[in-house]
Scaffold this active site. Structure first.
Site, PDB file in Angstrom:
ATOM      1  N   LYS A 152       3.658  10.943   7.246  1.00 47.71           N
ATOM      2  CA  LYS A 152       2.841  10.770   8.448  1.00 47.71           C
ATOM      3  C   LYS A 152       3.473  11.414   9.678  1.00 47.71           C
ATOM      4  CE  LYS A 152       0.222   6.937   6.613  1.00 47.71           C
ATOM      5  NZ  LYS A 152      -0.919   7.745   6.176  1.00 47.71           N
ATOM      6  N   ASP A 194       9.672   2.136   1.373  1.00 45.71           N
ATOM      7  CA  ASP A 194       8.515   2.961   1.697  1.00 45.71           C
ATOM      8  C   ASP A 194       8.293   2.868   3.203  1.00 45.71           C
ATOM      9  OD1 ASP A 194       6.041   4.069   2.183  1.00 45.71           O
ATOM     10  OD2 ASP A 194       5.029   3.086   0.511  1.00 45.71           O
ATOM     11  N   PHE A 201       0.869  -1.172   0.000  1.00 40.28           N
ATOM     12  CA  PHE A 201       0.000   0.000   0.000  1.00 40.28           C
ATOM     13  C   PHE A 201       0.903   1.217   0.000  1.00 40.28           C
ATOM     14  CE2 PHE A 201      -2.288   3.548   1.781  1.00 40.28           C
ATOM     15  CZ  PHE A 201      -3.480   3.503   1.080  1.00 40.28           C
TER      16      PHE A 201
END
Length: 428
Positions: free
Chosen positions: A268, A239, A154
């Site tokens: 984030k 990632d 994802f």
């Protein structure tokens, strides 16, 4: 009364009579399925709803709130910078960006960083960098560069990114998709090597797959990937939008295997839970492929983002939050394992990124999360099967005990609703 005035009065009456949830359902796109709670305030590890009830946050906005809600140091950095200078665009230099990038590179061990906003933007930046590096440095024929990705990944919601997702729902109705991506099983280094061709530019991988259900690869996987990529002159790009910045008990999740990637995506937690801040980081020859006009972002690297990002990194370092995540993560994992309940099919993760897989014969993970909410604990399921437990890194052991005890009560209540054979297994 004029028509406009009547319309305004009617709108005011409707708004007053409607709950926030009703208004959101009526006027918003239905691309989320939130739990039925209206949050109005956050402080530390806690969230508060519109009825004044307090909840322990065991999700921390998918790691975006690693420092807790409204941390005073971060709020101070935000407000002080906002009162001075917030946005200029990269058309000019500012006094905030350089120091932020220097600290970010030092703490991650990377040579250069390119600031963006969302995690997806950082991934898109990495795609562009890897492709151009392949053409200009590796000398892959133009238009033939391929990027290998792991199944179950994802990386965001842009059309390019969902195009290389293996999740059918993420792709359904959004094609045609960009070519140039090849998928291999996650955790299988041999499959990666078999997929590499002379046209391969890079391998993009999450050290731990978050949205797939907190999937941890076999020990030594990332080290094997590093060796394969080096030998074949393929960029290893990690990632770490969710896993980076202390979440798994190390600064970066790839640090657990003692390897250094050629490219890295962060996001984030980099925004301190206050605003979107992300970055693509890479070694010199990869980042050198960007020249003026190749890439950019109006808001990427703005002074406000740089000030908050720098304050977040300083807090992470000063409070040794990666070490805290390691220690408290081990404690949380041990307490969860002691539950020993048949509804739990698996418990996996590292640091304070843990997934509890629920046996669908007992209940869906969504039902578990709804029951946890009633117990004063907030989290969210992943793919209806896994309860995510990823609290702010500032959580303490007493708060962990509260969450685990709440989960124990929820599982006991589930057992009471099951057939006799399940109840007997739970007692045993």
């Amino acid at each position: 009364m004029t028509t406009a005035a009547r319309a305004a009065t009617l709108h005011a009456r409707v708004t007053q009579a409607s709950s926030p949830i009703e208004l959101e359902n009526r006027h918003g796109a239905h691309n989320y399925h939130p739990l039925p709670v209206v949050l109005v305030r956050g402080e530390g590890v806690y969230l508060f709803d519109d009825q004044g009830r307090r909840y322990l946050d065991m999700m921390s906005a998918y790691s975006a709130v690693s420092f807790g809600h409204s941390h005073p140091d971060l709020v101070r950095a935000l407000t002080e910078q906002a009162s001075r200078l917030a946005v200029t665009s990269r058309a000019f230099h500012t006094d905030r960006l350089g120091p932020f990038l220097e600290l970010l590179c030092r703490m991650t061990g990377m040579a250069r960083a390119l600031p963006m906003n969302s995690g997806a933007e950082a991934v898109e930046t990495g795609i562009k960098a890897a492709r151009k590096w392949a053409y200009k440095v590796k000398r892959v024929p133009e238009g033939r560069a391929q990027i290998i990705v792991a199944k179950g990944n994802f990386a965001g919601r842009t059309t390019t990114i969902v195009g290389f997702s293996s999740e059918a729902q993420y792709r359904d109705g959004f094609g045609p998709f960009a070519p140039g991506f090849v998928s291999v099983p996650f955790g299988d280094a041999a499959a990666l090597e078999a997929a590499i061709t002379p046209d391969t530019a890079a391998f993009f991988v999450e050290p731990i797959q978050g949205e797939a259900g907190i999937i941890v690869p076999p020990a030594g996987y990332l080290a094997a990937v590093r060796e394969i990529c080096t030998r074949h002159k393929v960029l290893m790009v990690c990632d770490e939008v969710q896993t980076g910045l202390g979440r798994t008990g190390r600064m970066l999740a790839c640090d657990h295997d003692g390897i250094k990637p050629d490219g890295l995506m962060l996001g984030k937690a980099l925004g301190g839970g206050l605003l979107p801040v992300s970055a693509f980081l890479a070694r010199d020859d990869v980042m050198a492929q960007f020249t003026p006009g190749d890439h950019g972002s109006t808001f990427g690297g703005n002074p406000l983002a740089a000030a908050v990002g720098m304050a977040a990194l300083q807090l992470l370092e000063r409070e040794q939050l990666a070490r805290r995540a390691h220690d408290h993560g081990e404690y949380l994992m041990a307490q969860l394992c002691q539950l020993n309940h048949p509804a739990i099919a698996d418990i996996r993760g590292k640091g304070l990124l843990i997934g509890v897989e629920i046996d669908p014969a007992f209940a869906s993970a969504r039902a578990v999360c709804e029951a946890l909410m009633a117990e004063g604990v907030l989290s969210k399921d992943t793919h209806h099967t896994v309860v995510r437990l990823a609290p702010p890194l500032v959580i303490d052991r007493a708060q962990i005990d509260f969450a685990v005890n709440a989960l124990r009560r929820v599982l006991q209540a589930l057992s009471a609703k099951q057939p006799a054979m399940h109840r007997e297994a739970a007692v045993a």
